[in-house]
Design a protein around this motif. Structure first.
Motif, PDB file in Angstrom:
ATOM      1  N   SER A 253       2.127   6.924   4.412  1.00 59.09           N
ATOM      2  CA  SER A 253       0.826   6.267   4.584  1.00 59.09           C
ATOM      3  C   SER A 253       0.054   6.230   3.273  1.00 59.09           C
ATOM      4  O   SER A 253      -0.575   5.212   2.946  1.00 59.09           O
TER       5      SER A 253
ATOM      6  N   LYS B 143      -1.467   4.399  15.374  1.00 57.86           N
ATOM      7  CA  LYS B 143      -1.801   3.097  14.783  1.00 57.86           C
ATOM      8  C   LYS B 143      -1.013   2.828  13.505  1.00 57.86           C
ATOM      9  O   LYS B 143      -0.891   1.687  13.084  1.00 57.86           O
ATOM     10  N   CYS B 144      -0.482   3.864  12.873  1.00 54.97           N
ATOM     11  CA  CYS B 144       0.235   3.704  11.600  1.00 54.97           C
ATOM     12  C   CYS B 144       1.751   3.647  11.803  1.00 54.97           C
ATOM     13  O   CYS B 144       2.516   3.881  10.878  1.00 54.97           O
TER      14      CYS B 144
ATOM     15  N   ILE C 273      -1.157   2.724   1.531  1.00 54.71           N
ATOM     16  CA  ILE C 273      -2.579   2.487   1.294  1.00 54.71           C
ATOM     17  C   ILE C 273      -2.858   2.296  -0.196  1.00 54.71           C
ATOM     18  O   ILE C 273      -3.594   1.389  -0.589  1.00 54.71           O
TER      19      ILE C 273
ATOM     20  N   GLY D  35      -2.239  -1.129  -1.473  1.00 55.79           N
ATOM     21  CA  GLY D  35      -3.080  -2.202  -0.959  1.00 55.79           C
ATOM     22  C   GLY D  35      -2.668  -2.723   0.404  1.00 55.79           C
ATOM     23  O   GLY D  35      -3.273  -3.672   0.913  1.00 55.79           O
ATOM     24  N   GLU D  36      -1.642  -2.126   0.994  1.00 51.10           N
ATOM     25  CA  GLU D  36      -1.232  -2.550   2.335  1.00 51.10           C
ATOM     26  C   GLU D  36      -2.316  -2.159   3.336  1.00 51.10           C
ATOM     27  O   GLU D  36      -2.882  -1.074   3.245  1.00 51.10           O
ATOM     28  N   ARG D  37      -2.576  -3.034   4.265  1.00 52.24           N
ATOM     29  CA  ARG D  37      -3.558  -2.746   5.309  1.00 52.24           C
ATOM     30  C   ARG D  37      -2.885  -1.872   6.367  1.00 52.24           C
ATOM     31  O   ARG D  37      -1.900  -2.272   6.977  1.00 52.24           O
ATOM     32  N   LEU D  38      -3.410  -0.680   6.555  1.00 52.37           N
ATOM     33  CA  LEU D  38      -2.807   0.267   7.476  1.00 52.37           C
ATOM     34  C   LEU D  38      -3.908   0.998   8.235  1.00 52.37           C
ATOM     35  O   LEU D  38      -4.747   1.655   7.629  1.00 52.37           O
ATOM     36  N   GLU D  39      -3.895   0.854   9.543  1.00 55.41           N
ATOM     37  CA  GLU D  39      -4.889   1.551  10.369  1.00 55.41           C
ATOM     38  C   GLU D  39      -4.455   3.000  10.560  1.00 55.41           C
ATOM     39  O   GLU D  39      -3.278   3.278  10.796  1.00 55.41           O
TER      40      GLU D  39
END
Length: 70
Positions: free
Chosen positions: A20, A42-43, A24, A27-31
């Motif tokens: 994770s 969520k990840c 992050i 720049g990857e969008r990761l909840e």
């Protein structure tokens, strides 16, 4: 240093670094609303064909990652 291939994009991770954190930082969008406790799921991603929680997955070798949409 390990190679992390995410949907064709090559990233690098230190041995033991959480996936994770790698995602992050790139720049990857990761909840991850649970803050990395592994309870919200969520990840969730696919690592080398297996479902994994990126907040709990320590990179120990070169891996191929597919981001999942929940």
């Amino acid at each position: 240093m390990h190679k992390v291939t995410v949907n064709g994009k090559v990233l690098h991770a230190e041995d033991g670094q959480l996936l994770s954190d790698v995602l992050i930082a790139s720049g990857e969008r990761l909840e991850h609303p649970c803050g990395g406790k592994g309870i919200c799921k969520k990840c969730l991603v696919t690592v080398n064909g297996k479902k994994e929680l990126s907040c709990r997955y320590a990179v120990r070798s070169d891996v191929s990652v597919e981001l999942n949409v929940i």
